[in-house]
Design a protein around this motif. Structure first.
Motif, short mmCIF file in Angstrom:
data_model
loop_
_atom_site.label_atom_id
_atom_site.label_comp_id
_atom_site.label_asym_id
_atom_site.label_seq_id
_atom_site.Cartn_x
_atom_site.Cartn_y
_atom_site.Cartn_z
N PHE A 1 0.83 -1.20 0.00
CA PHE A 1 0.00 0.00 0.00
C PHE A 1 0.87 1.26 0.00
N VAL B 1 0.86 4.29 -2.81
CA VAL B 1 0.52 5.67 -2.46
C VAL B 1 1.72 6.60 -2.60
N TRP C 1 1.35 6.47 -7.40
CA TRP C 1 0.35 7.51 -7.63
C TRP C 1 0.95 8.69 -8.38
N SER D 1 -4.10 -4.52 -0.82
CA SER D 1 -3.50 -3.18 -0.90
C SER D 1 -4.02 -2.42 -2.12
N ALA E 1 -7.50 -1.22 -1.36
CA ALA E 1 -7.40 -0.11 -0.41
C ALA E 1 -6.91 1.15 -1.12
N PHE E 2 -5.98 0.99 -2.04
CA PHE E 2 -5.47 2.13 -2.81
C PHE E 2 -6.57 2.73 -3.68
N TYR F 1 -8.75 4.74 -1.53
CA TYR F 1 -8.03 5.97 -1.19
C TYR F 1 -8.15 7.01 -2.30
N THR F 2 -8.02 6.59 -3.56
CA THR F 2 -8.11 7.53 -4.68
C THR F 2 -9.51 8.11 -4.83
N ILE G 1 -11.46 8.75 -2.17
CA ILE G 1 -11.71 9.59 -1.00
C ILE G 1 -11.01 10.94 -1.13
N ILE G 2 -9.78 10.93 -1.62
CA ILE G 2 -9.00 12.17 -1.68
C ILE G 2 -9.61 13.13 -2.70
#
Length: 321
Positions: free
Chosen positions: A205, A209, A213, A288, A291-292, A295-296, A298-299
Motif C-alpha cells: 500500500f 501511495v 500515484w 492493498s 485499499a489504494f 483511497y483515490t 476519497i482524496i
C-alpha cells in the motif's frame, strides 16, 4: 430600436396571414447539441467497460512482450542481487540490496515504459485497472505476461548458478521461512505467516501511495519529469525492502515481495519451501490495491492549492476578535 423591432414583427405577421414568427430560443445551440448528444449516446456495455476488445488488439499483445522481457530481466537481476548481497562480507547486506534494487527498478522502468507503460508488476497492472487507467482485459494480459517473464528470468538464473547456490539461496526467491540444520536436527527459522502477511499488505500500500500515484498523476508526472518520478518509484521500493528486512531482523525471511510475479517465478522453478505461505504474496498486494482504489476515491480530485495568506494569517485572525 425596440419599437422598430416590434413593427417588423407586426408587418411580418400581417404578411404571413396571421402566423406569428416566434423569436429564437434563448438556449445556446452548443447546449442544445450537448443535450442531443447526451440523449443519443448509448450507455457503455459490460464488454466495453472490461475492454474485451483488447484481447483482439495486436498492439496490446505486442506491448505485453515488453512486460515479458522487463519482468524476466527484473527477476534475474533482483534474485542475483539478493544472492550477491548475502554472499558479501558486509555486515549490512540489506543496505546494499536496497540500493541496487532501487537502481535496477529505475533503469527498467525507463526502458519498458515507452513499450507498455512499464508495469513489470501485477500490483501496478491491477491497481491501474481499478482506477481506470487501463482496462481489466489489458491488465489480465499484462499479469499473465509478467508471470511468464518471471518464470523465464528464474530459468535464466538457474542456468548460470551452481546447484549449491541454488539450494542455499532458493534462487533468490521470496521466503517466509527456511529449514536449516540445528543441534538436534533441522529447524525452521523465519517469520510467522501473519506477520509476513501484514508486512506485505502495508508495504504494498505504501508503495502504491508514495510512488505509483505520482506516475498515475499526469500533472505531477509532467511537473517532476519522467526520470525523477521513476527514480522515486525505485527509491521507495528500495526503502521498503530495507525496512521490511530490518524491522523483522529474522533470518529466513526475504522481506516484502511487493511483486507477486517475482515471487512466482522462483517458486515454479525451484519449488520446495518457496511455496510455503506463497499465497500472502498475492492476497496481501490484492488487498492493498483495493485499499489504494478506495483511497483515490476519497482524496480530492483537484490538487491542493494554498489559500490566501492574508485571509488566514494568524495576526489577522486575532484582529478579527
Amino acid at each position: 430600436m425596440a419599437a422598430k423591432t416590434d413593427l417588423v414583427y407586426e408587418d411580418e405577421e400581417n404578411l404571413s396571414g396571421g402566423i406569428k414568427i416566434q423569436p429564437l430560443s434563448s438556449t445556446p445551440k452548443s447546449e442544445q447539441w450537448k443535450d442531443d448528444a447526451g440523449k443519443n449516446q448509448a450507455p457503455l456495455s459490460l464488454r466495453d467497460r472490461l475492454g474485451v476488445d483488447d484481447f483482439y488488439n495486436i498492439n496490446v499483445w505486442r506491448a505485453s512482450i515488453g512486460e515479458i522481457f522487463g519482468t524476466a530481466v527484473l527477476v534475474f537481476a533482483i534474485d542475483t542481487i539478493v544472492i550477491s548481497s548475502v554472499q558479501t562480507d558486509t555486515k549490512t547486506p540489506n543496505v546494499l540490496l536496497s540500493i541496487l534494487v532501487a537502481i535496477i527498478i529505475t533503469i527498467l522502468l525507463l526502458a519498458i515504459h515507452p513499450v507498455s507503460g512499464g508495469h513489470i508488476n501485477p500490483i501496478v497492472s491491477f491497481s491501474a485497472a481499478l482506477v481506470g487507467l487501463i482496462s481489466m482485459s489489458r491488465a489480465a494480459i499484462y499479469i499473465v505476461a509478467q508471470c511468464i517473464g518471471a518464470v523465464l528470468g528464474a530459468l535464466a538464473l538457474k542456468a548460470v548458478v551452481s546447484n549449491s547456490i541454488e539450494n542455499s539461496f532458493s534462487l533468490g526467491g521470496c521466503t517466509v521461512t527456511v529449514i536449516t540444520p540445528g543441534p538436534d536436527g533441522p529447524i525452521t527459522i523465519g517469520l510467522r505467516t501473519e506477520q509476513a502477511f501484514w508486512l506485505e499488505v502495508i508495504c504494498s500500500f505504501v508503495f502504491l501511495v508514495a510512488s505509483i500515484w505520482m506516475a498515475y498523476d499526469k500533472r505531477q508526472k509532467k511537473e517532476l519529469g519522467q526520470v525523477l518520478v521513476f527514480s522515486i518509484v525505485g527509491t521507495v521500493l528500495g526503502l521498503l525492502v530495507f525496512i521490511s528486512t530490518t524491522v523483522t531482523a529474522q533470518k529466513g525471511y526475504a522481506g516484502a515481495g511487493m511483486n507477486p510475479a517475482r515471487c512466482l517465478g522462483p517458486a515454479l522453478i525451484r519449488g520446495g519451501h518457496l511455496w510455503n505461505s506463497h499465497w500472502i504474496y498475492w492476497v496481501g498486494p490484492s488487498i492493498s490495491c483495493v485499499a489504494f482504489y478506495v483511497y483515490t476515491k476519497i482524496i480530492p480530485s483537484e490538487h491542493f492549492e494554498p489559500a490566501d495568506l492574508q485571509r488566514h494569517d494568524f495576526y489577522n485572525v486575532l484582529k478579527a476578535f
